[in-house]
Design a protein around this motif. Structure first.
Motif, PDB file in Angstrom:
ATOM      1  N   GLU A   1       0.839  -1.203   0.000  1.00 38.08           N
ATOM      2  CA  GLU A   1       0.000   0.000   0.000  1.00 38.08           C
ATOM      3  C   GLU A   1       0.874   1.253   0.000  1.00 38.08           C
ATOM      4  OE1 GLU A   1      -3.306   2.393  -0.068  1.00 38.08           O
ATOM      5  OE2 GLU A   1      -3.245   0.226  -0.332  1.00 38.08           O
ATOM      6  N   LEU A   2       1.925   1.258   0.791  1.00 37.51           N
ATOM      7  CA  LEU A   2       2.853   2.391   0.831  1.00 37.51           C
ATOM      8  C   LEU A   2       3.529   2.592  -0.523  1.00 37.51           C
ATOM      9  CD1 LEU A   2       4.170   4.564   2.605  1.00 37.51           C
ATOM     10  CD2 LEU A   2       5.911   2.884   3.194  1.00 37.51           C
ATOM     11  N   LYS A   3       3.920   1.516  -1.170  1.00 40.22           N
ATOM     12  CA  LYS A   3       4.543   1.608  -2.490  1.00 40.22           C
ATOM     13  C   LYS A   3       3.586   2.212  -3.509  1.00 40.22           C
ATOM     14  CE  LYS A   3       6.886  -1.305  -5.868  1.00 40.22           C
ATOM     15  NZ  LYS A   3       7.263  -2.679  -6.221  1.00 40.22           N
ATOM     16  N   ARG A   4       2.317   1.811  -3.476  1.00 40.89           N
ATOM     17  CA  ARG A   4       1.324   2.380  -4.398  1.00 40.89           C
ATOM     18  C   ARG A   4       1.129   3.873  -4.139  1.00 40.89           C
ATOM     19  NH1 ARG A   4      -1.311  -2.565  -3.496  1.00 40.89           N
ATOM     20  NH2 ARG A   4      -2.644  -1.639  -1.892  1.00 40.89           N
ATOM     21  N   ARG A   5       1.122   4.266  -2.862  1.00 41.81           N
ATOM     22  CA  ARG A   5       0.955   5.691  -2.529  1.00 41.81           C
ATOM     23  C   ARG A   5       2.142   6.522  -3.009  1.00 41.81           C
ATOM     24  NH1 ARG A   5      -1.753   5.654   3.500  1.00 41.81           N
ATOM     25  NH2 ARG A   5      -3.656   4.606   2.889  1.00 41.81           N
ATOM     26  N   VAL A   6       3.347   5.997  -2.841  1.00 44.24           N
ATOM     27  CA  VAL A   6       4.537   6.717  -3.308  1.00 44.24           C
ATOM     28  C   VAL A   6       4.507   6.869  -4.831  1.00 44.24           C
ATOM     29  CG1 VAL A   6       7.044   6.538  -3.554  1.00 44.24           C
ATOM     30  CG2 VAL A   6       5.982   6.121  -1.339  1.00 44.24           C
ATOM     31  N   GLU A   7       4.091   5.842  -5.545  1.00 45.50           N
ATOM     32  CA  GLU A   7       3.978   5.928  -6.999  1.00 45.50           C
ATOM     33  C   GLU A   7       2.926   6.956  -7.400  1.00 45.50           C
ATOM     34  OE1 GLU A   7       3.195   1.909  -8.193  1.00 45.50           O
ATOM     35  OE2 GLU A   7       5.303   1.306  -8.002  1.00 45.50           O
ATOM     36  N   PHE A   8       1.817   7.005  -6.670  1.00 45.11           N
ATOM     37  CA  PHE A   8       0.778   7.993  -6.962  1.00 45.11           C
ATOM     38  C   PHE A   8       1.296   9.416  -6.727  1.00 45.11           C
ATOM     39  CE2 PHE A   8      -2.745  10.655  -5.414  1.00 45.11           C
ATOM     40  CZ  PHE A   8      -3.518  10.671  -6.560  1.00 45.11           C
ATOM     41  N   ILE A   9       2.008   9.615  -5.625  1.00 49.15           N
ATOM     42  CA  ILE A   9       2.562  10.948  -5.332  1.00 49.15           C
ATOM     43  C   ILE A   9       3.567  11.338  -6.412  1.00 49.15           C
ATOM     44  CG2 ILE A   9       4.056  12.202  -3.716  1.00 49.15           C
ATOM     45  CD1 ILE A   9       2.608  10.718  -1.460  1.00 49.15           C
ATOM     46  N   ASP A  10       4.358  10.411  -6.886  1.00 48.55           N
ATOM     47  CA  ASP A  10       5.313  10.693  -7.959  1.00 48.55           C
ATOM     48  C   ASP A  10       4.592  11.099  -9.238  1.00 48.55           C
ATOM     49  OD1 ASP A  10       7.969  10.844  -8.978  1.00 48.55           O
ATOM     50  OD2 ASP A  10       7.585   8.968 -10.047  1.00 48.55           O
ATOM     51  N   GLN A  11       3.486  10.438  -9.558  1.00 43.99           N
ATOM     52  CA  GLN A  11       2.706  10.803 -10.750  1.00 43.99           C
ATOM     53  C   GLN A  11       2.121  12.197 -10.607  1.00 43.99           C
ATOM     54  OE1 GLN A  11      -0.166   7.674 -11.060  1.00 43.99           O
ATOM     55  NE2 GLN A  11       1.285   6.198 -11.932  1.00 43.99           N
ATOM     56  N   VAL A  12       1.599  12.516  -9.419  1.00 44.48           N
ATOM     57  CA  VAL A  12       1.049  13.861  -9.176  1.00 44.48           C
ATOM     58  C   VAL A  12       2.158  14.904  -9.297  1.00 44.48           C
ATOM     59  CG1 VAL A  12       0.022  15.356  -7.416  1.00 44.48           C
ATOM     60  CG2 VAL A  12      -0.871  13.059  -7.771  1.00 44.48           C
ATOM     61  N   HIS A  13       3.332  14.593  -8.767  1.00 39.77           N
ATOM     62  CA  HIS A  13       4.459  15.515  -8.863  1.00 39.77           C
ATOM     63  C   HIS A  13       4.829  15.777 -10.319  1.00 39.77           C
ATOM     64  CE1 HIS A  13       8.799  16.541  -8.803  1.00 39.77           C
ATOM     65  NE2 HIS A  13       8.390  17.345  -7.833  1.00 39.77           N
ATOM     66  N   GLN A  14       4.860  14.748 -11.137  1.00 39.65           N
ATOM     67  CA  GLN A  14       5.194  14.913 -12.554  1.00 39.65           C
ATOM     68  C   GLN A  14       4.163  15.781 -13.269  1.00 39.65           C
ATOM     69  OE1 GLN A  14       7.975  14.022 -14.067  1.00 39.65           O
ATOM     70  NE2 GLN A  14       8.747  13.181 -12.151  1.00 39.65           N
ATOM     71  N   VAL A  15       2.879  15.587 -12.953  1.00 38.65           N
ATOM     72  CA  VAL A  15       1.820  16.391 -13.575  1.00 38.65           C
ATOM     73  C   VAL A  15       1.966  17.852 -13.161  1.00 38.65           C
ATOM     74  CG1 VAL A  15      -0.671  16.805 -13.589  1.00 38.65           C
ATOM     75  CG2 VAL A  15       0.207  14.476 -13.845  1.00 38.65           C
ATOM     76  N   LEU A  16       2.200  18.098 -11.867  1.00 40.86           N
ATOM     77  CA  LEU A  16       2.366  19.477 -11.395  1.00 40.86           C
ATOM     78  C   LEU A  16       3.595  20.133 -12.025  1.00 40.86           C
ATOM     79  CD1 LEU A  16       1.509  19.120  -7.612  1.00 40.86           C
ATOM     80  CD2 LEU A  16       0.140  20.225  -9.370  1.00 40.86           C
TER      81      LEU A  16
END
Length: 198
Positions: free
Chosen positions: A45-60
């Motif tokens: 679950e933590l790994k999925r959250r980190v990947e999601f945050i990385d995707q949001v960071h790339q979009v921003l």
């Protein structure tokens, strides 16, 4: 006296170990397996959250990069400058069109000039939000040897910072003829050492 075999201790040890041993406490191995499985689930679950945050960071990051034009990004570089040297003075012109005169400083340390500027601007958007634009530059320049370092002057006009240093006055060069000596040639090293021995 003879005892009944019922009351005599049993010497058959294997008989004692063949009986299953039961504990009053519950078995703990399944609890540790459940804890390990829960830890692995939390790590996934933590790994999925980190990947999601990385995707949001790339979009921003893409949005931020698209909002700034190439000219706004180039403003963060040091201003361009032009050096001129004529017979009377050394002149340095810096393009500081984004800075006000009170945002610029020129310091002299020996033969070095330290030029710096800081500019902060608040930009308000149509939707009521705002952002800050901060620019800062520093340049260090060495004055040539043939100028008067104590006579540096600065002026600012039309977005140009001009620094002038007058040249040193060189003494007038006069021409003269050097006479040629016609006396006997200088003594050689051998002749001098022979004279010293005598």
């Amino acid at each position: 006296m003879l005892c009944s075999p019922v009351f005599q201790p049993s010497l058959s040890i294997p008989f004692a170990f063949n009986m299953p041993v039961r504990s009053l406490w519950p078995e703990n191995r399944p609890i540790f397996i459940q804890m390990e499985n829960e830890r692995l689930r939390q790590m996934e679950e933590l790994k999925r959250r980190v990947e999601f945050i990385d995707q949001v960071h790339q979009v921003l990051l893409k949005e931020v990069m698209n909002t700034y034009s190439a000219t706004e990004l180039s403003d963060s570089k040091s201003p361009s400058y032009k050096l001129e040297k004529d017979g009377n003075c050394f002149c340095l012109m810096l393009d500081t069109k984004d800075f006000l005169p009170e945002e610029l400083t020129v310091k002299q340390v020996g033969r070095k000039l330290l030029v710096s500027g800081k500019h902060e601007k608040k930009v308000e958007a149509r939707n009521g939000s705002y952002s800050y634009k901060y620019q800062e530059f520093r340049q260090e320049l060495e004055l040539p040897e043939d100028v008067k370092p104590d006579a540096v002057t600065c002026s600012f006009s039309n977005g140009q910072l001009q620094i002038e240093v007058p040249s040193l006055a060189l003494p007038a060069v006069t021409e003269r003829t050097v006479p040629i000596n016609t006396s006997p040639a200088m003594k050689s090293q051998q002749e001098r050492s022979a004279e010293e021995q005598e």
